[in-house]
Scaffold this motif. Sequence first.
Motif, PDB file in Angstrom:
ATOM      1  N   ILE A 381       0.841  -1.201   0.000  1.00  0.00           N
ATOM      2  CA  ILE A 381       0.000   0.000   0.000  1.00  0.00           C
ATOM      3  C   ILE A 381       0.872   1.245   0.000  1.00  0.00           C
ATOM      4  O   ILE A 381       0.624   2.199  -0.749  1.00  0.00           O
ATOM      5  CB  ILE A 381      -0.948  -0.013   1.222  1.00  0.00           C
ATOM      6  CG1 ILE A 381      -1.971  -1.147   1.082  1.00  0.00           C
ATOM      7  CG2 ILE A 381      -1.647   1.331   1.382  1.00  0.00           C
ATOM      8  CD1 ILE A 381      -2.833  -1.370   2.312  1.00  0.00           C
ATOM      9  N   MET A 382       1.904   1.248   0.831  1.00  0.00           N
ATOM     10  CA  MET A 382       2.807   2.390   0.903  1.00  0.00           C
ATOM     11  C   MET A 382       3.505   2.633  -0.435  1.00  0.00           C
ATOM     12  O   MET A 382       3.624   3.771  -0.896  1.00  0.00           O
ATOM     13  CB  MET A 382       3.859   2.158   1.992  1.00  0.00           C
ATOM     14  CG  MET A 382       3.312   2.069   3.394  1.00  0.00           C
ATOM     15  SD  MET A 382       2.748   3.664   4.008  1.00  0.00           S
ATOM     16  CE  MET A 382       2.605   3.286   5.748  1.00  0.00           C
ATOM     17  N   GLU A 383       3.963   1.552  -1.064  1.00  0.00           N
ATOM     18  CA  GLU A 383       4.767   1.692  -2.280  1.00  0.00           C
ATOM     19  C   GLU A 383       3.920   1.965  -3.508  1.00  0.00           C
ATOM     20  O   GLU A 383       4.227   2.881  -4.292  1.00  0.00           O
ATOM     21  CB  GLU A 383       5.598   0.435  -2.497  1.00  0.00           C
ATOM     22  CG  GLU A 383       6.476   0.500  -3.749  1.00  0.00           C
ATOM     23  CD  GLU A 383       7.319  -0.755  -3.951  1.00  0.00           C
ATOM     24  OE1 GLU A 383       8.038  -0.822  -4.972  1.00  0.00           O
ATOM     25  OE2 GLU A 383       7.246  -1.674  -3.082  1.00  0.00           O
ATOM     26  N   PHE A 384       2.862   1.180  -3.698  1.00  0.00           N
ATOM     27  CA  PHE A 384       2.150   1.222  -4.971  1.00  0.00           C
ATOM     28  C   PHE A 384       0.948   2.157  -4.975  1.00  0.00           C
ATOM     29  O   PHE A 384       0.550   2.637  -6.042  1.00  0.00           O
ATOM     30  CB  PHE A 384       1.714  -0.193  -5.365  1.00  0.00           C
ATOM     31  CG  PHE A 384       2.873  -1.126  -5.579  1.00  0.00           C
ATOM     32  CD1 PHE A 384       3.740  -0.946  -6.647  1.00  0.00           C
ATOM     33  CD2 PHE A 384       3.123  -2.156  -4.689  1.00  0.00           C
ATOM     34  CE1 PHE A 384       4.816  -1.797  -6.840  1.00  0.00           C
ATOM     35  CE2 PHE A 384       4.189  -3.014  -4.874  1.00  0.00           C
ATOM     36  CZ  PHE A 384       5.052  -2.832  -5.953  1.00  0.00           C
ATOM     37  N   ILE A 385       0.343   2.408  -3.822  1.00  0.00           N
ATOM     38  CA  ILE A 385      -0.813   3.303  -3.773  1.00  0.00           C
ATOM     39  C   ILE A 385      -0.403   4.701  -3.335  1.00  0.00           C
ATOM     40  O   ILE A 385      -0.735   5.700  -3.988  1.00  0.00           O
ATOM     41  CB  ILE A 385      -1.910   2.732  -2.859  1.00  0.00           C
ATOM     42  CG1 ILE A 385      -2.431   1.413  -3.456  1.00  0.00           C
ATOM     43  CG2 ILE A 385      -3.054   3.735  -2.687  1.00  0.00           C
ATOM     44  CD1 ILE A 385      -3.513   0.738  -2.633  1.00  0.00           C
ATOM     45  N   TYR A 386       0.370   4.774  -2.230  1.00  0.00           N
ATOM     46  CA  TYR A 386       0.807   6.085  -1.752  1.00  0.00           C
ATOM     47  C   TYR A 386       2.118   6.550  -2.386  1.00  0.00           C
ATOM     48  O   TYR A 386       2.584   7.658  -2.108  1.00  0.00           O
ATOM     49  CB  TYR A 386       0.926   6.078  -0.227  1.00  0.00           C
ATOM     50  CG  TYR A 386      -0.407   6.198   0.474  1.00  0.00           C
ATOM     51  CD1 TYR A 386      -1.256   7.260   0.214  1.00  0.00           C
ATOM     52  CD2 TYR A 386      -0.813   5.245   1.406  1.00  0.00           C
ATOM     53  CE1 TYR A 386      -2.481   7.376   0.860  1.00  0.00           C
ATOM     54  CE2 TYR A 386      -2.032   5.354   2.059  1.00  0.00           C
ATOM     55  CZ  TYR A 386      -2.865   6.416   1.779  1.00  0.00           C
ATOM     56  OH  TYR A 386      -4.071   6.540   2.417  1.00  0.00           O
ATOM     57  N   LYS A 387       2.717   5.736  -3.221  1.00  0.00           N
ATOM     58  CA  LYS A 387       3.920   6.122  -3.972  1.00  0.00           C
ATOM     59  C   LYS A 387       5.036   6.644  -3.061  1.00  0.00           C
ATOM     60  O   LYS A 387       5.755   7.584  -3.404  1.00  0.00           O
ATOM     61  CB  LYS A 387       3.574   7.191  -5.017  1.00  0.00           C
ATOM     62  CG  LYS A 387       2.441   6.816  -5.961  1.00  0.00           C
ATOM     63  CD  LYS A 387       2.797   5.613  -6.804  1.00  0.00           C
ATOM     64  CE  LYS A 387       1.682   5.285  -7.799  1.00  0.00           C
ATOM     65  NZ  LYS A 387       1.964   4.057  -8.569  1.00  0.00           N
ATOM     66  N   GLY A 388       5.170   6.051  -1.880  1.00  0.00           N
ATOM     67  CA  GLY A 388       6.236   6.451  -0.974  1.00  0.00           C
ATOM     68  C   GLY A 388       5.997   7.742  -0.231  1.00  0.00           C
ATOM     69  O   GLY A 388       6.898   8.234   0.449  1.00  0.00           O
ATOM     70  N   SER A 389       4.780   8.310  -0.321  1.00  0.00           N
ATOM     71  CA  SER A 389       4.523   9.611   0.308  1.00  0.00           C
ATOM     72  C   SER A 389       3.894   9.497   1.683  1.00  0.00           C
ATOM     73  O   SER A 389       3.510  10.507   2.277  1.00  0.00           O
ATOM     74  CB  SER A 389       3.613  10.453  -0.593  1.00  0.00           C
ATOM     75  OG  SER A 389       2.322   9.885  -0.687  1.00  0.00           O
ATOM     76  N   ALA A 390       3.763   8.288   2.214  1.00  0.00           N
ATOM     77  CA  ALA A 390       3.098   8.075   3.498  1.00  0.00           C
ATOM     78  C   ALA A 390       4.066   7.493   4.521  1.00  0.00           C
ATOM     79  O   ALA A 390       5.100   6.914   4.180  1.00  0.00           O
ATOM     80  CB  ALA A 390       1.908   7.135   3.323  1.00  0.00           C
ATOM     81  N   THR A 391       3.728   7.634   5.782  1.00  0.00           N
ATOM     82  CA  THR A 391       4.454   6.994   6.872  1.00  0.00           C
ATOM     83  C   THR A 391       3.481   6.116   7.652  1.00  0.00           C
ATOM     84  O   THR A 391       2.267   6.326   7.605  1.00  0.00           O
ATOM     85  CB  THR A 391       5.089   8.048   7.809  1.00  0.00           C
ATOM     86  OG1 THR A 391       4.063   8.940   8.272  1.00  0.00           O
ATOM     87  CG2 THR A 391       6.168   8.833   7.090  1.00  0.00           C
ATOM     88  N   PRO A 392       3.974   5.111   8.371  1.00  0.00           N
ATOM     89  CA  PRO A 392       3.071   4.160   9.020  1.00  0.00           C
ATOM     90  C   PRO A 392       2.292   4.777  10.184  1.00  0.00           C
ATOM     91  O   PRO A 392       2.759   5.685  10.869  1.00  0.00           O
ATOM     92  CB  PRO A 392       4.016   3.067   9.540  1.00  0.00           C
ATOM     93  CG  PRO A 392       5.291   3.255   8.789  1.00  0.00           C
ATOM     94  CD  PRO A 392       5.386   4.710   8.499  1.00  0.00           C
TER      95      PRO A 392
END
Length: 601
Positions: A381-392
Motif C-alpha cells: 500500500i505504501m509503495e504502490f498506492i501512496y507512492k512512498g509519500s506516506a508513513t506508518p
Amino acid sequence: MTIIVACGGEDPAATSAPAPAAQPTTAPAAAAPTTAPAAAAATAAPAQPSASQPTATLTVFRPTATPTGGGGAPAATATPAPTPTQVPMPVGQLKVNRVIAAMPVLQETNRIWEGPWSLLQQHVPFADTLLRNDPTTGAAGPGLAVSWEFNDDFTQWKFNLREGVQYHFGIGEFTSADVAWVHSLLSSDDSVSTMSPVWRTVTVDQVGDYEVAFNFETPYLDGLRLFSRTAGDLYMMSKAQFDAEGMDAIDDRPAGTGHYRYLERSPGLGVSYEQAEIEHWDGATPDFPEFELKFITEDATRMAVLLAGDAHIANLSRDLQVEAANRGMRIISSQQPTIQTVSFMLGQYFLTGDESYRDDVPFEDIRVREAINRAVNRANIMEFIYKGSATPVYVYGWTPSHEGWDPRFEQEFEANYGFDPEKARQLLEEAGYGPGDIEINFPTMNFSGNPELSQIAEAIQLDLDAVGITINLQEMEYTALRPDLVAKQAWNRMWMSRNLPIRTTQEAVRVFYADEGVTHAAMYDELEAMYQQLKATVDLAERDEIARRMGNFAFDNYISIPIAQIFYELSVDPEIVEEYIFSGQTPTSLDHIHLIRGVRE
C-alpha cells in the motif's frame, strides 16, 4: 481561578439490557507501558513523500496547560497569535477571474448540522469561526473572537467578540446572538454533525452583544481546536437573516463574514462564491475575484477536467498525480501532516448490555482481528498506492505528539502486526474458520483528501482473499452508511476511514470508539471506562497515563487496521495558480482559500 489569554495580531450509555451471551475475546490487560526492546524493522519504514514536502512536523496539540506541583488543577500557558503574512501587491492582470477546484463531496448542503464536518468545505470560503488557524503551523489565534479565557478546570470557555464585523448582503452586524443560535443548530436533537455529541453537553451564555461563554459538563481541554477550524464546526451565520427569511436563507443565500460571499449552488455540480462586497475584518483581499467548488466524485474525471483547463486545482490520487505532473501540472502539499487512514472492522458493539451486540460477528474473536491485520500487506500500500509519500500508523488515533503515546507501538508493530499470510491462516483455523467461512461486506467511498481509500479497499480485498476471507466491495455514498454507524447497525462490515485533521487522543476516541460518538467502530467496556476517566481529569500526568493505557488496549486487541499517515496534496495548473499555502489541519484540509495566489500576465 480564571485564566485569560491575551492575544495580539491577526493571521491572514448504551440502553440497559441483558449482557451479551458471550463476552468478546480480548487480549490480557497490558502491563504498565515500558520501553520495549526494538523489534524487527516495521513492515514499511517511513519514506520520503513523492512531492516536495514542508519540513514541519505535526504541530503538537497537547492541552494548553501544565500540571501544578501538587498534581492539581493545571495552569494555562498562552498560545501566541499567528503572525500575519505580508503579501506584496500583485502586478499585472490575472489570467482568469474565477479559480476552480475539482473536489469530491460527500454531502451537498449549507446546513452544517445535517452531516459530518467534511461538508464544511462548502462553508470555508464564506464563513468564519471564533478562532482562526495559521496557514503554516495550524496554530489557533484571534478570529471573530479577539481574546478568550477559561477557568481552572476547563469547564468554561469565554470569548470577547470582535466588534463591528458585518455580514454579507447588508444583513447586519455579527454578535453573540449568532454564536448562541449556531450552537443551538449544532446541539439540536436533529443534528448529526461530527461535534454534536459535544455541543449537547454545552450551554451558552450571552454576556452582552460582544461576549459569550460556553459551559461544559466536563472539562474540555481542546477548546483551541473546537472553536477554530482545526476540529470545530461552529461556523458563523446570521440569526437575523434566518429570523427574517427562514430556512431559505441558509439553503439559498447564507450570509457569512468570510473573504468570499456565497453566490449560487448548482445541485450535483458545485457551488460558486464571489469576493465579498465589504472589506474583511483582517484587511486581506483574495487574489481571485471568484472561487468555485466543482463536485466530481470520480478521480479520473477530476484529472480530465484539470488537464482540459476546466479546473485549476484538483485532489487526485497519488498514481494520477504522476500522470498529471507529466502533463505539466504541479503538486503542492499541506504544510502539516494531515490525515491518518484506517480500515475498521465494524460490529464490535461489545459494551455490556448493549442491545446492538450480536454473537455472529467474526470480529468478536481476537484471533480473527489479528489474522486480518496480519493479512494486510501495508508495504505494498505504501509503495504502490501512496507512492512512498506516506508513513506508518501504528495505533489509529495516537501519534508521538499527542497524549498517551508509547514507544512500544512502533517498536513492537512488526512482531504483532507484520505481514504474515501463513500466520493469518493459522489464526483463522484456530478460531474455527476455514476458507470461505467468513464473508464481509466492504462499503467503499472516497473523501476529499483521500482519493486512495477505494484503492486501499481493493488491495485489502485481494490480501484477505489470499487467506480465505471473502470481501464484497460495495460502492456506496457515505450518507447511506452513516446512519448505520450512528445507530450501531453496521455488523460484519469493513470500512476505510480517516482521521482528519489528526485529532487529539481524547477526541479520536470519542469520535471513533466511544458510546457517545458517531462511528462506534470498536466498543469495549475497558476502553469506555478509560475514556470516561480521561474526560473527567485535567491533571496532565494522569491524562497521559490513561491515554497510554487506552492506546495499549487498542494495540493489544487489534481493534482496527491502522494504515498510513499522509499530507494533503493537490494538483494545480501552474499556468493559473502561482502559490497556495495552507496547513491542512482542518476538517476539510482545503482551507485559507483567500490565500490562493494567481499567475499574472
